[in-house]
Enzyme design. Structure first.
Site, PDB file in Angstrom:
ATOM      1  N   LYS A 268       0.821  -1.195   0.000  1.00  0.00           N
ATOM      2  CA  LYS A 268       0.000   0.000   0.000  1.00  0.00           C
ATOM      3  C   LYS A 268       0.866   1.260   0.000  1.00  0.00           C
ATOM      4  O   LYS A 268       0.560   2.238  -0.657  1.00  0.00           O
ATOM      5  CB  LYS A 268      -0.898  -0.016   1.235  1.00  0.00           C
ATOM      6  N   ARG A 269       1.942   1.183   0.736  1.00  0.00           N
ATOM      7  CA  ARG A 269       2.838   2.328   0.861  1.00  0.00           C
ATOM      8  C   ARG A 269       3.380   2.811  -0.481  1.00  0.00           C
ATOM      9  O   ARG A 269       3.557   4.001  -0.698  1.00  0.00           O
ATOM     10  CB  ARG A 269       4.015   1.978   1.760  1.00  0.00           C
TER      11      ARG A 269
END
Length: 512
Positions: A268-269
């Site tokens: 996600k980062r």
RNA sequence: GGCGAGUUCGUAUAUCGGUUAGUACACAAGGUUUUCAUCCUUGUUAGAGCGGUUCGAUUCCGCUACUCGCUACCA
């Protein structure tokens, strides 16, 4: 072995929004099933109560739906199907008997070691650089039904003491496995440990639940991520222990999706950092945390699916644009690659652009209508379809229909300074004033007709075509961009055209 | 640390022992367009390293390096 109908399953854990890697796993399962005339099931593996996230299941169902991945059986289908329930928490009572069956056959045992005791052994192992493993070497020194007397075990069980059931991994056995993608893979059981199959909370672990459910649901092919390759020997050994080897599914382990840059798998980062979504749909969790989604960011599901399909698989031809039906036709596990694929957000944009170009204007117009409604702009469907016809080939995202076509719906609110500086000079105001007067006297605003007449007007006045056209464009659009000038005139009509030119004349004069 | 898997242009990939190593994205330069975008043309860049096997290896084998995965009462 007689022909069994192909049945595959996508079995995610509802621990959060479904990652695009998960969507790809679902997609490959779906493509494989449909290619082979089989069924695609959706099962929810919610055996870990501590990581359970409430909205996750609905998110998974909606994501698959958006992608056009249709579930034949299981969660999200009514009725769910003959092998239900399809949520493992709803199947909880079922697993115990299978765990006990393994104990009776000598393939598993009760273990009473507490989590704290094991944690201590592990930290000690780290310090001494001899990692602690619960296996054939250590099991006889630990607290379990192999070391305790039968009476003691019975007493503990009767007292309701906490216990887990562990698989008794056979000693020094070569396990030759066959993976549909990686071909032959070998393991020695000495390297494996006595995995917990049944947890002290009465829930099975992934390994047990997975094998039992796949067997009960008559799954023929297990297509999952590469992170499971290491547990494949355990799973095969479990099938053997249960005596189900003749109906054991075939396995295919998909390569992972890696970060666009740097190392490791996509997270996600990365999306937050590089500005692209990692999830199909927008997500907002109970904690208020949000995540971008492809759908909300203006991607078409066709493009998203197309991109995902080509990540780790290729048709062996030079075709890149595929509809779902074409993917089904072309798909095969043999053409799935073995190595991890780095995700490329740029190529994803390209896929979207291609798909927007290919999508018929009416479909696009329906999406555009929603954007217009949010901006409180009303327009007829006919008009919006025409606009889409003209601007779709310059759009990459759905929202580009607005950024590249706003001038069909409202007058520009400002004039791009760079373009003003470049074009509005050499008595531009004077010339545009004259042109305005000419335009006021014209009645036919059909693009072709008006263009012809304007051109001869420019010629007779010995104006510069580029200057006049660009200044008019500036007036009508607000910048030097957009579709054919006279098409814009025709679309917005005489009245609006004149208003915009007049306003530009006033506004830009002041700025000059 | 142990075990498993992987390694072709920057990225995704084609090639199933013999190719000027192809394609797409990205990038660059032209062209088209009265503008922007689209579109078209052209161009740059690749077989991790070292050993084998072979008449010949990107392709087969081994070693090394690197990358990824697993090594939880998570999946």
């Amino acid at each position: 072995m007689e022909e069994r109908k192909v049945r595959v399953r996508f079995a995610p854990s509802p621990t959060g929004p479904l990652h695009m890697g998960g969507v790809r796993t679902a997609l490959f399962n779906y493509l494989f099933a449909k290619k082979n005339g089989g069924d695609f099931l959706l099962r929810i593996e919610d055996t870990d109560q501590t990581r359970f996230v409430k909205n996750a299941e609905a998110y998974i169902v909606e994501s698959l739906k958006w992608c056009g991945i249709k579930v034949d059986e299981g969660i999200g289908v009514t009725p769910e199907g003959p092998y239900g329930p399809y949520r493992q928490s709803d199947r909880k009572p079922l697993y115990k008997q299978y765990a006990y069956q393994l104990i009776e056959s000598g393939n598993a045992y009760f273990a009473f070691d507490t989590a704290e005791e094991l944690a201590e052994l592990r930290t000690k192992g780290e310090q001494t650089k001899v990692p602690f493993v619960y296996n054939h070497k250590t099991r006889m020194e630990l607290c379990n039904s192999l070391t305790l007397s039968k009476e003691e075990v019975d007493r503990r069980l009767a007292n309701g003491e906490q216990f887990v059931i562990r698989f008794k991994m056979p000693e020094n056995q070569e396990v030759d496995l066959y993976d549909e993608i990686r071909k032959e893979v070998h393991f020695n059981t000495n390297e494996l440990d006595d995995k917990v199959l049944y947890k002290s909370d009465g829930m099975p672990t992934y390994h047990l639940a997975n094998v039992v459910d796949d067997y009960l649901m008559k799954i023929t092919h297990v297509i999952r991520g590469e992170e499971w390759l290491s547990s494949m020997p355990l799973h095969v050994l479990l099938y053997r222990a249960f005596g189900w080897e003749d109906v054991m599914p075939k396995f295919a382990h998909l390569p992972l999706i890696l970060k666009p840059q740097g190392q490791g798998k996509l997270s996600k980062r990365d999306g937050d950092k590089l500005g692209f979504p990692v999830f199909p749909l927008f997500w907002v969790g109970d904690d208020g945390e949000t995540a971008q989604g492809y759908r909300e960011n203006g991607y078409l599901p066709e493009a998203f699916v197309n991109m995902l399909a080509l990540l780790g698989w290729n048709p062996g031809t030079e075709q890149e644009i595929f509809t779902m039906d074409e993917l089904i036709q072309a798909f095969s596990l043999e053409r799935v690659g073995k190595s991890g694929s780095r995700f490329d957000p740029e190529k994803t944009k390209w896929f979207n652009q291609q798909w927007i170009h290919r999508t018929d204007s009416k479909t696009l117009a329906e999406m555009f209508m929603k954007i217009l409604k949010e901006k409180n702009i009303s327009a007829s469907m006919d008009y919006v379809v025409k606009v889409c016809d003209m601007i779709k080939e310059r759009a990459v995202f759905v929202q580009d229909l607005w950024t590249n076509g706003y001038y069909f719906f409202e007058a520009p609110q400002s004039y791009e300074p760079k373009d003003v500086k470049k074009r509005w000079k050499d008595n531009a105001s004077e010339k545009i004033q004259k042109t305005l007067e000419f335009l006021e006297n014209e009645s036919d605003y059909t693009s072709k007709v008006l263009e012809e007449k304007t051109m001869s007007f420019i010629a007779t006045n010995e104006f510069n075509v580029g200057q006049i056209c660009n200044c008019l464009r500036l007036a009508v659009v607000g910048a030097c961009m957009g579709v054919h000038l006279f098409d814009i005139f025709e679309m917005i009509g005489k009245e609006e055209t004149l208003n915009r030119v007049r306003k530009a004349l006033q506004t830009i004069q002041v700025e000059e």
